[in-house]
Enzyme design. Sequence first.
Site, PDB file in Angstrom:
ATOM      1  N   THR A  47       0.779  -1.222   0.000  1.00 28.58           N
ATOM      2  CA  THR A  47       0.000   0.000   0.000  1.00 28.58           C
ATOM      3  C   THR A  47       0.826   1.294   0.000  1.00 28.58           C
ATOM      4  O   THR A  47       1.974   1.279   0.420  1.00 28.58           O
ATOM      5  CB  THR A  47      -0.819  -0.097   1.309  1.00 28.58           C
ATOM      6  OG1 THR A  47      -1.618  -1.242   1.227  1.00 28.58           O
ATOM      7  CG2 THR A  47      -1.651   1.086   1.611  1.00 28.58           C
TER       8      THR A  47
ATOM      9  N   ARG B 107     -12.942  -8.669  -1.299  1.00 26.39           N
ATOM     10  CA  ARG B 107     -12.237  -8.517  -0.006  1.00 26.39           C
ATOM     11  C   ARG B 107     -11.824  -7.059   0.182  1.00 26.39           C
ATOM     12  O   ARG B 107     -11.288  -6.427  -0.713  1.00 26.39           O
ATOM     13  CB  ARG B 107     -11.004  -9.418   0.023  1.00 26.39           C
ATOM     14  CG  ARG B 107     -10.136  -9.284   1.276  1.00 26.39           C
ATOM     15  CD  ARG B 107      -8.972  -8.319   1.083  1.00 26.39           C
ATOM     16  NE  ARG B 107      -8.022  -8.355   2.196  1.00 26.39           N
ATOM     17  CZ  ARG B 107      -7.029  -7.484   2.333  1.00 26.39           C
ATOM     18  NH1 ARG B 107      -6.851  -6.526   1.448  1.00 26.39           N
ATOM     19  NH2 ARG B 107      -6.213  -7.561   3.356  1.00 26.39           N
ATOM     20  N   VAL B 108     -12.068  -6.525   1.351  1.00 25.68           N
ATOM     21  CA  VAL B 108     -11.593  -5.192   1.696  1.00 25.68           C
ATOM     22  C   VAL B 108     -10.708  -5.339   2.924  1.00 25.68           C
ATOM     23  O   VAL B 108     -11.093  -5.994   3.895  1.00 25.68           O
ATOM     24  CB  VAL B 108     -12.771  -4.227   1.995  1.00 25.68           C
ATOM     25  CG1 VAL B 108     -12.253  -2.877   2.448  1.00 25.68           C
ATOM     26  CG2 VAL B 108     -13.644  -4.067   0.752  1.00 25.68           C
ATOM     27  N   GLY B 109      -9.525  -4.761   2.870  1.00 23.82           N
ATOM     28  CA  GLY B 109      -8.594  -4.858   3.994  1.00 23.82           C
ATOM     29  C   GLY B 109      -8.706  -3.663   4.921  1.00 23.82           C
ATOM     30  O   GLY B 109      -9.722  -2.967   4.975  1.00 23.82           O
ATOM     31  N   ASP B 110      -7.636  -3.429   5.646  1.00 24.92           N
ATOM     32  CA  ASP B 110      -7.616  -2.337   6.620  1.00 24.92           C
ATOM     33  C   ASP B 110      -7.576  -0.952   5.976  1.00 24.92           C
ATOM     34  O   ASP B 110      -8.071   0.026   6.546  1.00 24.92           O
ATOM     35  CB  ASP B 110      -6.356  -2.466   7.490  1.00 24.92           C
ATOM     36  CG  ASP B 110      -5.088  -2.324   6.642  1.00 24.92           C
ATOM     37  OD1 ASP B 110      -4.892  -3.163   5.729  1.00 24.92           O
ATOM     38  OD2 ASP B 110      -4.316  -1.362   6.845  1.00 24.92           O
TER      39      ASP B 110
ATOM     40  N   GLY C 187       0.580  -3.319   5.499  1.00 26.47           N
ATOM     41  CA  GLY C 187       0.865  -4.632   6.057  1.00 26.47           C
ATOM     42  C   GLY C 187      -0.332  -5.543   5.911  1.00 26.47           C
ATOM     43  O   GLY C 187      -1.249  -5.261   5.124  1.00 26.47           O
TER      44      GLY C 187
ATOM     45  N   GLY D 224      -3.608  -6.756   6.212  1.00 31.53           N
ATOM     46  CA  GLY D 224      -4.812  -6.022   6.604  1.00 31.53           C
ATOM     47  C   GLY D 224      -5.656  -6.715   7.654  1.00 31.53           C
ATOM     48  O   GLY D 224      -6.197  -6.070   8.561  1.00 31.53           O
TER      49      GLY D 224
HETATM   50  N1  ASP Z   1      -2.828  -3.367   4.143  1.00 29.99           N
HETATM   51  C1  ASP Z   1      -3.122  -3.708   2.786  1.00 29.99           C
HETATM   52  C2  ASP Z   1      -4.272  -4.654   2.740  1.00 29.99           C
HETATM   53  O1  ASP Z   1      -4.331  -5.557   3.550  1.00 29.99           O
HETATM   54  C3  ASP Z   1      -1.977  -4.280   2.038  1.00 29.99           C
HETATM   55  C4  ASP Z   1      -0.654  -3.601   2.211  1.00 29.99           C
HETATM   56  O2  ASP Z   1      -0.478  -2.702   3.006  1.00 29.99           O
HETATM   57  O3  ASP Z   1       0.276  -3.975   1.509  1.00 29.99           O
HETATM   58  O4  ASP Z   1      -5.057  -4.556   1.844  1.00 29.99           O
END
Ligand code: ASP
Length: 308
Positions: free
Chosen positions: A165, A193-196, A217, A219
């Site tokens: 990210t 899927r949706v992450g953090d 990181g 998520g």
């Molecule tokens: N945090 C992001 C996610 O999980 C991925 C990343 O930071 O590389 O979507």
Amino acid sequence: MKPSLIVHGGAGNIPDAAVNDFRRGVRSGLNAGWSVLSRGGAALDAVEAAIVALEEDPALDAGVGSHLNRDGRVQLDAIVMDGGTLKAGAVAAVERIRNPIRLARLVFEKSEHMMLIGRGAEQFAVENGFPLCDPEELITDVARDEWRKTREPSAAGHAEQPRGTVGAVALDSDGNLVAGTSTGGTRGKYPGRVGDSPLIGCGCYADAQAGGISCTGYGEGIMKVVMAKMAADMLRDPGAVAPRESKDSDTRIAQSVAEACVRILGDRARAAGGLILLDREGNPAAAYTTPRMAYGYVGAGGVLNIAP
Ligand code: ASP
């Protein structure tokens, strides 16, 4: 007030051969954001400019060059948050938006809601005259090759992902504090899927009374510990990481907060990642538990400090 800017291009296992590409990306993000701030511009414009530059860099996992999901498509998430009002604008799982941070800003400025996803977010874009792109434009040969080799997310989690990210935090000369984060998410993620990253308090948070944070990181781990809000709470009251009687400088306290957060991410969520932050005075800090994290900030006299 002295303006301040910090950006990141993601945490992960950045290969030696790619280090220069990441540095180039971080430099372009810093230059874009700083050209706004150094002329007295607004933190919101600086964060948008910095993140657009990072999204446009094909080496980074945001906008063009994002990881592909299980179905071989790019689905993007982004958020921008204002530390004065605590209002955010976020979009998730959009496929036809080249610069999702711009659409997140549009949501921030024009919607009564704080987050729109998928088709609804793209409909909001169209209704507001915001251009849609061809989803193919977002896919690079490198990302497609990686996806062909490994469609499943790595069992080793984020410590093995080659890139992550992007994000930025800016404090302007009027004291406005803004943070933003934009991502293509994790490679091989399940469609939808949706992450953090676009979630307020998880991948991003800004509170002018505490600080601004952007995370990167794994998520699913960052969401468990609500890492960005955790960092803001520690910045507001750093007693636990920097005892009041200690004579630590504000910069040292900001750094202790960043390190405590990634430690808790590892201990409590068994996940790897990193974060950048500015405290409410604009002191920068960064920490990560992945092999590398690409980030940089503008130091005294406008000098760019870039890692790795
Ligand atoms: N945090 C992001 C996610 O999980 C991925 C990343 O930071 O590389 O979507």
